[in-house]
Scaffold this active site. Structure first.
Site, PDB file in Angstrom:
ATOM      1  N   GLU A  18      60.844  47.626   6.442  1.00 58.92           N
ATOM      2  CA  GLU A  18      60.748  47.933   7.862  1.00 58.92           C
ATOM      3  C   GLU A  18      59.268  48.198   8.142  1.00 58.92           C
ATOM      4  O   GLU A  18      58.756  49.248   7.772  1.00 58.92           O
ATOM      5  CB  GLU A  18      61.532  49.204   8.186  1.00 58.92           C
ATOM      6  CG  GLU A  18      63.026  49.105   8.008  1.00 58.92           C
ATOM      7  CD  GLU A  18      63.711  50.425   8.354  1.00 58.92           C
ATOM      8  OE1 GLU A  18      64.625  50.415   9.176  1.00 58.92           O
ATOM      9  OE2 GLU A  18      63.328  51.467   7.805  1.00 58.92           O
ATOM     10  N   ASP A  53      62.191  51.112   2.845  1.00 53.06           N
ATOM     11  CA  ASP A  53      62.520  51.854   4.041  1.00 53.06           C
ATOM     12  C   ASP A  53      61.231  52.353   4.703  1.00 53.06           C
ATOM     13  O   ASP A  53      60.326  52.839   4.024  1.00 53.06           O
ATOM     14  CB  ASP A  53      63.402  53.046   3.636  1.00 53.06           C
ATOM     15  CG  ASP A  53      63.949  53.773   4.825  1.00 53.06           C
ATOM     16  OD1 ASP A  53      64.668  53.145   5.607  1.00 53.06           O
ATOM     17  OD2 ASP A  53      63.645  54.973   4.981  1.00 53.06           O
TER      18      ASP A  53
END
Ligand code: CA
Length: 659
Positions: free
Chosen positions: A375, A346
């Site tokens: 990400e 994340d």
């Protein structure tokens, strides 16, 4: 994860309570401990407790009978040891007792809490638990076998929240909202469609990517009241979440059930990836990191305040030696103890490149088939310079780490809500779509002046995750509806099918959000992180209702698996075998995968996409072609044979031919 505004504690409150020593503790260089024995090391004869707390003046251990309440059975003082560590050995058998540590820092006794390395915890993660990990193994765990994976490019990702899968009343699954819900076979909806694990197997994806399933704080595990959260609020990084276990009180149950889930998925041909959220903690004041080394594990602005590149109130400092060590040891622990097959980071763009490469190197030494992606962006300004962070523009410096392609995502569906993308007839995203189709690697026919990213960011195609939607933002179907208020349901369905047909035929690694294969809707809610089941659940009745959509997805996944041309493993191969054609219309994109690309049995494959809402004519290249897929079906044996010359393309449709 983004737009997640937890703000459990504002940095301001924190500064008041800790200002006395904060200055000193986070700015000073702290000693680095390199040993591998932090945490609790259990044996029947002696159990060793060791923590890193370099500025503490005393550390206490308390043992309890339960994970909550009651007086301590025993209290012990830890002894100061090398490089900022404290340790104590307890010679009785303390198996299955619960424990807390308490540090004294700058003359203040901090709260009782487990250590960051805790492997087991009681309810709501307030106390650690001393567990003989071997006793948590399901039967035959030693013979658990991962499904074969030859190349990263063979992966098809399926993003799933544990609770969403089973909680719907029509799921036919007994263990609703639990890890064990993912182990049930033979489950059906009332319409008779396979659900749960059978459904996922039938769809044909290779990897299940679980939304955060480590211990997070936002769901009260003592109340089985249906409170929902995605789980991007980490509490105990090395422990499974209690609300997904059938018993959140006994710390062993969640461990055993998580392992049972992994084993069942493996034996059913599915690999398992965990979404990991090391970029921030759920609050600062009560975080385990703070109890042992206030300020150390976080980044700070020049004025001493906590920085917030995550938009969740804080950002951790992966570049600090003990944070880097923790992250590396944590993923290795999950890979070894739980047999995990990959990690999705994340807000990876908050982490530094060196840490991500150390994690990648360490995991790949253990198992070269572990897949790592993230990400590659942030959600705010960070004091760590962008050049040092694992951002998309720096992906070429990352070793065997992939990133989500917002390029292809936005080209397909539109860059913002209510903005159209290629599948809704928008023609200005064509070059960005081509960028995505090539897996973000250097390609001589992509005009980088016209694409969203101005340079190819992947060294190799497996570094690109191709997708049209994920848990963030609206579901694909909802998003298309918002961007196309004038479209009827039939048109929206064609847009949806075209969107993921592009994902499944592009050279990166395809990724879908669970339920997209039957037009999942969250009723236009764009950020459903704490919304009830009624918004988030997979509604299994939709599978029967939208069976043609489901079959279309399934058949495209099968087409990709049968044809290696769609998953070339190197940039060099793509440069040689993927050739864009001049489609003579801005609403069309066409390319060939030539000359038995990646040893495909089809000599030349032609892919033509019509993003327009009108029919279009397309001139086929020389020769006779066999049509194997159009907007309605896939038939690898051939829908039509001996096609040549001009072909009329239906609106909003993909066509695949071969010769
Ligand atoms: Ca929890």
């Amino acid at each position: 994860m983004k737009k997640l505004i937890f703000l459990f504690l504002s940095a301001g409150i924190f500064l008041i309570s800790f200002s006395r020593f904060q200055e000193k503790t986070w700015q000073d260089e702290q000693p680095v401990y390199n040993g591998k024995d932090l945490g609790v090391t259990y044996s029947a004869k002696v159990t060793h407790f060791k923590v890193w707390s370099p500025t503490a003046s005393a550390v206490k251990l308390r043992l309890y009978a339960a994970g909550t309440g009651g007086e301590p059975l025993k209290t012990a003082d830890l002894i100061k040891s090398a490089d900022g560590t404290w340790e104590v050995s307890i010679r009785n058998n303390v198996k299955n007792l619960y424990y807390t540590f308490q540090t004294n820092i700058a003359d203040i006794w901090q709260g009782e809490c487990p250590d960051s390395y805790a492997k087991a915890v009681g309810v709501n993660g307030k106390r650690g638990m001393i567990v003989d990990m071997a006793e948590t193994d399901p039967s035959d765990w030693a013979n658990d076998k991962k499904p074969v994976l030859k190349n990263f490019n063979d992966i098809v990702l399926y993003e799933l929240h544990i609770r969403d899968l089973s909680v719907n009343e029509n799921s036919g699954i007994k263990n609703k909202g639990k890890f064990l819900g993912l182990t049930e076979l033979g489950t059906k909806s009332k319409e008779g469609e396979p659900t749960g694990l059978d459904h996922i197997k039938q769809l044909g994806v290779t990897h299940i990517h679980l939304l955060p399933s480590f211990d997070f704080s936002s769901v009260d595990e003592t109340k089985n009241n249906g409170k929902y959260n995605w789980g991007y609020d980490p509490l105990n990084y090395n422990v499974p979440e209690g609300s997904y276990a059938t018993d959140p009180y006994d710390g062993r149950v969640r461990i055993r059930e998580f392992k049972q889930m992994v084993k069942t998925l493996h034996s059913n041909g599915l690999r398992v990836i965990l979404d990991v959220v090391y970029n921030h903690t759920s609050g600062i004041k009560d975080a385990n990191f703070t109890q042992f080394a206030p300020g150390y594990f976080y980044r700070h602005n020049a004025d001493g305040s906590y920085s917030n590149a995550t938009a969740c109130g804080n950002e951790t400092a992966s570049e600090k030696a003990m944070m880097r060590k923790f992250m590396t040891e944590s993923v290795v622990y999950w890979a070894k103890e739980y047999h995990l097959d990959g990690f999705r980071f994340d807000l990876m763009g908050v982490h530094d490149i060196e840490t991500m490469n150390q994690i990648s190197d360490t995991l790949h030494k253990l198992d070269p088939t572990i897949f790592i992606y993230g990400e590659a962006w942030d959600a705010g300004a960070s004091p760590l310079p962008a050049a040092q962070r694992a951002l998309k523009k720096n992906m070429q410096q990352l070793n065997q780490v992939a990133a989500f392609s917002d390029d292809i995502r936005d080209a397909i569906r539109g860059a913002r809500v209510k903005v159209k993308g290629f599948v809704s007839g928008e023609t200005n995203a064509t070059e960005t779509l081509k960028f995505g189709i090539t897996g973000s690697v250097q390609h001589p026919q992509v005009n980088y002046n016209l694409s969203r990213s101005k340079a190819p960011w992947a060294r190799e195609p497996y570094q690109t995750i191709s997708y049209a939607s994920c848990h963030d933002d609206n579901c694909l179907y909802d998003r298309l509806k918002l961007a196309n208020p004038e479209a009827d349901e039939d048109q929206l369905i064609e847009m949806d099918k075209l969107a993921n047909a592009i994902v499944f035929t592009s050279q990166g690694i395809p990724f879908i959000q669970a339920g997209e294969e039957f037009l999942r809707t969250k009723q236009m809610v764009s950020n459903s992180y704490n919304k009830p089941d009624s918004i988030n659940q997979l509604e299994w009745s939709r599978k029967a209702k939208y069976k043609t959509v489901y079959n279309y997805y399934k058949d495209f996944i099968a087409l990709r698996k049968h044809h290696p041309a769609f998953r070339m493993p190197s940039a060099v191969m793509i440069q040689k075998h993927l050739e864009f054609l001049d489609a003579k219309d801005p609403a069309l994109v066409a390319y060939q995968l030539k000359d038995n690309a990646n040893k495909d049995k089809w000599k030349n494959i032609l892919v033509v996409m019509n993003g327009s809402l009108s029919a279009k004519d397309f001139q086929l290249p020389q020769g006779q072609w066999t049509l194997v897929a159009d907007g309605q079906r896939v038939n690898e044996g051939g829908i039509n044979k001996q096609i040549s010359g001009s072909k009329t393309l239906a609106p909003t449709a993909i066509y695949i031919f071969h010769q």
